[in-house]
Design a protein around this motif. Structure first.
Motif, PDB file in Angstrom:
ATOM      1  N   GLU A  44       6.994  -0.249   7.517  1.00  0.00           N
ATOM      2  CA  GLU A  44       7.232   0.993   6.783  1.00  0.00           C
ATOM      3  C   GLU A  44       8.512   0.843   5.952  1.00  0.00           C
ATOM      4  OE1 GLU A  44       6.507   4.809   8.606  1.00  0.00           O
ATOM      5  OE2 GLU A  44       5.946   3.764  10.461  1.00  0.00           O
ATOM      6  N   VAL A  45       8.366   1.009   4.659  1.00  0.00           N
ATOM      7  CA  VAL A  45       9.476   0.790   3.742  1.00  0.00           C
ATOM      8  C   VAL A  45       9.635   2.012   2.843  1.00  0.00           C
ATOM      9  CG1 VAL A  45      10.370  -0.645   1.863  1.00  0.00           C
ATOM     10  CG2 VAL A  45       9.100  -1.703   3.745  1.00  0.00           C
ATOM     11  N   ILE A  46      10.856   2.520   2.737  1.00  0.00           N
ATOM     12  CA  ILE A  46      11.161   3.633   1.841  1.00  0.00           C
ATOM     13  C   ILE A  46      11.849   3.074   0.601  1.00  0.00           C
ATOM     14  CG2 ILE A  46      12.562   5.702   1.521  1.00  0.00           C
ATOM     15  CD1 ILE A  46      12.032   6.428   4.385  1.00  0.00           C
ATOM     16  N   ASN A  47      11.212   3.271  -0.535  1.00  0.00           N
ATOM     17  CA  ASN A  47      11.722   2.758  -1.803  1.00  0.00           C
ATOM     18  C   ASN A  47      12.634   3.789  -2.467  1.00  0.00           C
ATOM     19  OD1 ASN A  47      11.991   0.979  -3.945  1.00  0.00           O
ATOM     20  ND2 ASN A  47      10.223   1.815  -5.027  1.00  0.00           N
ATOM     21  N   ALA A 105       0.841  -1.202   0.000  1.00  0.00           N
ATOM     22  CA  ALA A 105       0.000   0.000   0.000  1.00  0.00           C
ATOM     23  C   ALA A 105       0.868   1.240   0.000  1.00  0.00           C
ATOM     24  CB  ALA A 105      -0.924  -0.004   1.222  1.00  0.00           C
ATOM     25  N   GLY A 106       0.276   2.323  -0.473  1.00  0.00           N
ATOM     26  CA  GLY A 106       0.993   3.587  -0.498  1.00  0.00           C
ATOM     27  C   GLY A 106       0.381   4.526  -1.517  1.00  0.00           C
ATOM     28  N   ALA A 107       0.942   5.713  -1.626  1.00  0.00           N
ATOM     29  CA  ALA A 107       0.470   6.707  -2.592  1.00  0.00           C
ATOM     30  C   ALA A 107       0.834   6.253  -4.010  1.00  0.00           C
ATOM     31  CB  ALA A 107       1.104   8.064  -2.281  1.00  0.00           C
ATOM     32  N   PRO A 108       0.270   6.886  -5.030  1.00  0.00           N
ATOM     33  CA  PRO A 108       0.637   6.530  -6.411  1.00  0.00           C
ATOM     34  C   PRO A 108       2.121   6.764  -6.688  1.00  0.00           C
ATOM     35  CG  PRO A 108      -1.388   7.837  -6.375  1.00  0.00           C
ATOM     36  CD  PRO A 108      -0.822   7.897  -4.984  1.00  0.00           C
ATOM     37  N   ASN A 109       2.673   5.879  -7.517  1.00  0.00           N
ATOM     38  CA  ASN A 109       4.025   6.048  -8.055  1.00  0.00           C
ATOM     39  C   ASN A 109       5.136   5.949  -7.005  1.00  0.00           C
ATOM     40  OD1 ASN A 109       5.287   6.231 -10.545  1.00  0.00           O
ATOM     41  ND2 ASN A 109       5.756   8.401 -10.300  1.00  0.00           N
ATOM     42  N   VAL A 110       4.886   5.196  -5.926  1.00  0.00           N
ATOM     43  CA  VAL A 110       5.957   5.003  -4.939  1.00  0.00           C
ATOM     44  C   VAL A 110       6.744   3.720  -5.212  1.00  0.00           C
ATOM     45  CG1 VAL A 110       4.837   6.320  -3.112  1.00  0.00           C
ATOM     46  CG2 VAL A 110       4.384   3.853  -3.320  1.00  0.00           C
ATOM     47  N   GLY A 111       6.299   2.924  -6.211  1.00  0.00           N
ATOM     48  CA  GLY A 111       7.057   1.729  -6.586  1.00  0.00           C
ATOM     49  C   GLY A 111       6.455   0.417  -6.120  1.00  0.00           C
ATOM     50  N   LYS A 112       5.140   0.401  -5.832  1.00  0.00           N
ATOM     51  CA  LYS A 112       4.503  -0.839  -5.363  1.00  0.00           C
ATOM     52  C   LYS A 112       4.578  -1.939  -6.425  1.00  0.00           C
ATOM     53  CE  LYS A 112       0.549   1.172  -4.541  1.00  0.00           C
ATOM     54  NZ  LYS A 112       0.964   2.526  -4.931  1.00  0.00           N
ATOM     55  N   SER A 113       4.266  -1.595  -7.670  1.00  0.00           N
ATOM     56  CA  SER A 113       4.309  -2.599  -8.739  1.00  0.00           C
ATOM     57  C   SER A 113       5.735  -3.073  -9.002  1.00  0.00           C
ATOM     58  CB  SER A 113       3.705  -2.026 -10.026  1.00  0.00           C
ATOM     59  OG  SER A 113       2.328  -1.729  -9.848  1.00  0.00           O
ATOM     60  N   SER A 114       6.702  -2.162  -8.892  1.00  0.00           N
ATOM     61  CA  SER A 114       8.109  -2.556  -9.063  1.00  0.00           C
ATOM     62  C   SER A 114       8.528  -3.532  -7.972  1.00  0.00           C
ATOM     63  CB  SER A 114       9.009  -1.319  -9.038  1.00  0.00           C
ATOM     64  OG  SER A 114       8.722  -0.457 -10.127  1.00  0.00           O
ATOM     65  N   ILE A 164       2.760  -3.738   3.849  1.00  0.00           N
ATOM     66  CA  ILE A 164       3.985  -2.970   3.584  1.00  0.00           C
ATOM     67  C   ILE A 164       3.555  -1.592   3.119  1.00  0.00           C
ATOM     68  CG2 ILE A 164       5.977  -2.708   2.059  1.00  0.00           C
ATOM     69  CD1 ILE A 164       6.396  -5.652   2.111  1.00  0.00           C
ATOM     70  N   PHE A 165       3.821  -0.588   3.931  1.00  0.00           N
ATOM     71  CA  PHE A 165       3.484   0.795   3.593  1.00  0.00           C
ATOM     72  C   PHE A 165       4.694   1.396   2.897  1.00  0.00           C
ATOM     73  CE2 PHE A 165       2.975   5.345   5.206  1.00  0.00           C
ATOM     74  CZ  PHE A 165       2.192   5.704   4.114  1.00  0.00           C
ATOM     75  N   LEU A 166       4.592   1.506   1.575  1.00  0.00           N
ATOM     76  CA  LEU A 166       5.708   1.932   0.745  1.00  0.00           C
ATOM     77  C   LEU A 166       5.676   3.451   0.579  1.00  0.00           C
ATOM     78  CD1 LEU A 166       7.911   0.199  -0.540  1.00  0.00           C
ATOM     79  CD2 LEU A 166       6.705   0.404  -2.718  1.00  0.00           C
ATOM     80  N   GLN A 167       6.842   4.068   0.744  1.00  0.00           N
ATOM     81  CA  GLN A 167       6.935   5.521   0.665  1.00  0.00           C
ATOM     82  C   GLN A 167       8.068   5.919  -0.286  1.00  0.00           C
ATOM     83  OE1 GLN A 167       7.193   7.037   4.832  1.00  0.00           O
ATOM     84  NE2 GLN A 167       6.676   4.925   5.382  1.00  0.00           N
ATOM     85  N   ASP A 168       7.940   7.121  -0.835  1.00  0.00           N
ATOM     86  CA  ASP A 168       8.975   7.691  -1.693  1.00  0.00           C
ATOM     87  C   ASP A 168       9.205   9.127  -1.236  1.00  0.00           C
ATOM     88  OD1 ASP A 168      10.643   8.635  -3.645  1.00  0.00           O
ATOM     89  OD2 ASP A 168       9.110   8.683  -5.227  1.00  0.00           O
ATOM     90  N   PRO A 169      10.120   9.323  -0.279  1.00  0.00           N
ATOM     91  CA  PRO A 169      10.317  10.661   0.281  1.00  0.00           C
ATOM     92  C   PRO A 169      11.140  11.584  -0.599  1.00  0.00           C
ATOM     93  CG  PRO A 169      11.823   9.152   1.302  1.00  0.00           C
ATOM     94  CD  PRO A 169      10.991   8.340   0.350  1.00  0.00           C
ATOM     95  N   GLY A 170      11.599  11.085  -1.756  1.00  0.00           N
ATOM     96  CA  GLY A 170      12.417  11.938  -2.617  1.00  0.00           C
ATOM     97  C   GLY A 170      13.864  11.973  -2.148  1.00  0.00           C
ATOM     98  N   LYS A 180      14.221  -1.174  -7.794  1.00  0.00           N
ATOM     99  CA  LYS A 180      14.890  -1.145  -9.100  1.00  0.00           C
ATOM    100  C   LYS A 180      16.159  -1.988  -9.090  1.00  0.00           C
ATOM    101  CE  LYS A 180      16.901   2.036 -12.494  1.00  0.00           C
ATOM    102  NZ  LYS A 180      17.170   3.465 -12.800  1.00  0.00           N
ATOM    103  N   THR A 181      16.989  -1.827  -8.066  1.00  0.00           N
ATOM    104  CA  THR A 181      18.273  -2.527  -8.024  1.00  0.00           C
ATOM    105  C   THR A 181      18.239  -3.797  -7.184  1.00  0.00           C
ATOM    106  OG1 THR A 181      19.072  -1.342  -6.060  1.00  0.00           O
ATOM    107  CG2 THR A 181      19.422  -0.295  -8.217  1.00  0.00           C
ATOM    108  N   GLY A 182      17.244  -3.919  -6.328  1.00  0.00           N
ATOM    109  CA  GLY A 182      17.167  -5.079  -5.432  1.00  0.00           C
ATOM    110  C   GLY A 182      17.852  -4.869  -4.104  1.00  0.00           C
ATOM    111  N   ALA A 183      18.410  -3.676  -3.886  1.00  0.00           N
ATOM    112  CA  ALA A 183      19.086  -3.386  -2.627  1.00  0.00           C
ATOM    113  C   ALA A 183      18.085  -3.457  -1.468  1.00  0.00           C
ATOM    114  CB  ALA A 183      19.727  -1.997  -2.680  1.00  0.00           C
TER     115      ALA A 183
END
Length: 458
Positions: A337-340, A225-234, A303-309, A363-366
């Motif tokens: 809570e996971v930051i992508n 779960a998370g906002a749009p475009n934070v990388g859930k599908s990735s 998993i709450f996915l975030q993209d803080p920039g 993207k990288t698997g890190a």
């Protein structure tokens, strides 16, 4: 509770196969077999036979094996026909069997009726019957092995051992009820408190094992779960090891739930990629977002996915969304809570190092291996255990209620609060709950509900 008529069903899965098995169980099987093949079958011998239709045309050349009661799966006479596995062919064989078996009452089996008859004829107990279904439906190697152990009676033996210990304790308690002046002396001489503590310790250990077994059987409903475009599908694609979801830079690409089943550390995981949670005027996206909230309400782990920039800062909108998610999910459902996109953050700053969220890059698997370990820890998975079994929600509920009754019985055996009548009653109630697991004390309506969930032919 069950019909006394002979029953028939296809026992193999639908579709084309090299072999298809038809199972018949019940009374009057020998005359049915003689009508089908014009010969008397010897028990436990494989017979290569020819089956023909009413006009004498060949239907199939098959192998028939007759198992005489009680030495069969159901405890009744059983006839198994090993045919060629074409769906149309099996339908013709079934039709011919029903035609010739009509005179002896042969009817189509109901879901789970073969296993139900095995249970009613004391060939297996209820926990073993459920293990048959669990073995067939197992989603991982560990689940297969756990279900096999349950089918062999490992779980039932543990339950029966506890029931026997409680029974012996009940005998001691109830034999003293007519001598209330000796209550304290009885508790001391019979070491009733110590024996009860030993039973409770074994029950708690069994309950913990059953919790692990339920995870093996059912898997984990993991919602991204998370906002749009934070990388859930990735992240879904990375965990699944293939491109199961479309990924674009456009926010709102995922408009509906996407579900993929994988295993992590031997545990089945049902991962649900949800639509980005936001306000939208798009009717299609809005419907997908509503389904996302439905998935969250049924989650075992989020998993709450975030993209803080690039700054690593979490904005107020993210905090608001987190609060909404926490309000929607079931009680005790853990949230990771996971930051992508950690690959865009550069060298972690002191502020980023203090963040409670886990840093990953889909993207990288890190960070993915650390994330997988955190997932297993969050759901309480203790790792593969020797002698593990599979368990159902029903089993856990019974074990929880039995634990509650034993804890109450302990209270009634405490100094200053001794009541042997209530002590004995709570022991009886705990014993009843354990008996429901193996089916020794189970209402008929619940029994029917359990077996109705089985496949036909099982």
């Amino acid at each position: 509770m069950t019909r006394k008529l002979p029953i028939i069903a296809v026992a193999t899965a639908p579709g084309k196969a090299g072999v298809g098995v038809i199972r018949i169980s019940g009374p009057q099987l020998l005359p049915i077999a003689e009508a089908l093949f014009h010969r008397v079958l010897v028990p436990r011998q494989a017979n290569l036979l020819t089956l023909r239709d009413a006009q004498g045309e060949l239907i199939d050349q098959l192998i028939a094996i007759y198992f005489a009661a009680p030495a069969s799966f159901t405890g009744e006479d059983v006839l198994e026909l090993q045919c060629h596995g074409g769906p149309q062919l099996l339908e013709l064989v079934m039709k011919r069997c029903l035609e010739l078996g009509k005179a002896w009452g042969l009817v189509l089996a109901e879901p789970g009726e073969f296993s139900l008859r095995a249970y009613l004829n004391d060939k297996i107990d209820l926990a073993q019957a459920e293990a048959i279904a669990d073995l067939i439906d197992a989603q991982s190697e560990a689940a297969v092995r756990g279900a096999a152990r349950s089918l062999q009676g490992a779980f039932s033996n543990d339950i029966n051992s506890l029931v026997e210990e409680i029974t012996q304790l009940r005998i001691l308690v109830e034999s003293t009820l007519d001598f209330p002046e000796e209550e304290i002396e009885f508790l001391e001489n019979a070491q009733a408190r110590q024996r009860l503590s030993g039973v409770m310790e074994k029950l708690y250990a069994l309950r913990e094992g059953a919790k692990q077994g339920k995870i093996l059987r059912d898997g984990i409903q993991l919602v991204l779960a998370g906002a749009p475009n934070v990388g859930k599908s990735s992240l879904l694609n990375r965990l699944a090891g293939e491109e199961v979801a479309i990924v674009t830079p456009i926010a709102g690409t995922t408009r509906d739930r996407i579900k993929e089943s994988i295993t992590i550390g031997g545990v089945p995981m049902h991962i649900i990629d949800t639509a980005g949670l936001r306000q939208t005027g798009d009717l299609v996206e809005a419907k997908g977002i509503e389904r996302s909230w439905e998935a969250l309400r049924a989650a075992d782990l989020v998993i709450f996915l975030q993209d803080p920039g690039s700054t690593g800062a979490v904005d107020s909108a993210t905090l608001t969304l987190k609060a909404q998610i926490l309000e929607a999910i079931p009680p005790k459902c853990p949230v990771l809570e996971v930051i992508n996109k950690s690959d865009l953050l550069g060298t972690p700053t002191a502020n980023q190092n203090k963040m409670r969220a886990l840093l990953i890059s889909a993207k990288t698997g890190a960070g993915l291996e650390v994330l997988k370990q955190k997932i297993l820890e969050s759901v309480g998975w203790g790792g593969p255990q020797e002698g593990a079994i599979v368990a159902r929600r029903r089993h856990l509920d019974c074990l929880d209620r039995a634990s509650t009754h034993l804890e109450k019985s302990q209270q009634f055996a405490a100094d200053g609060n001794i009541s042997l009548e209530l002590f004995a009653e709570e022991l009886r109630l705990a014993q009843d709950q354990l008996g429901q697991i193996t089916g020794k004390l189970l209402p008929d309506d619940l029994l029917g509900k359990i077996f109705s969930q089985f496949c036909i032919g099982k």
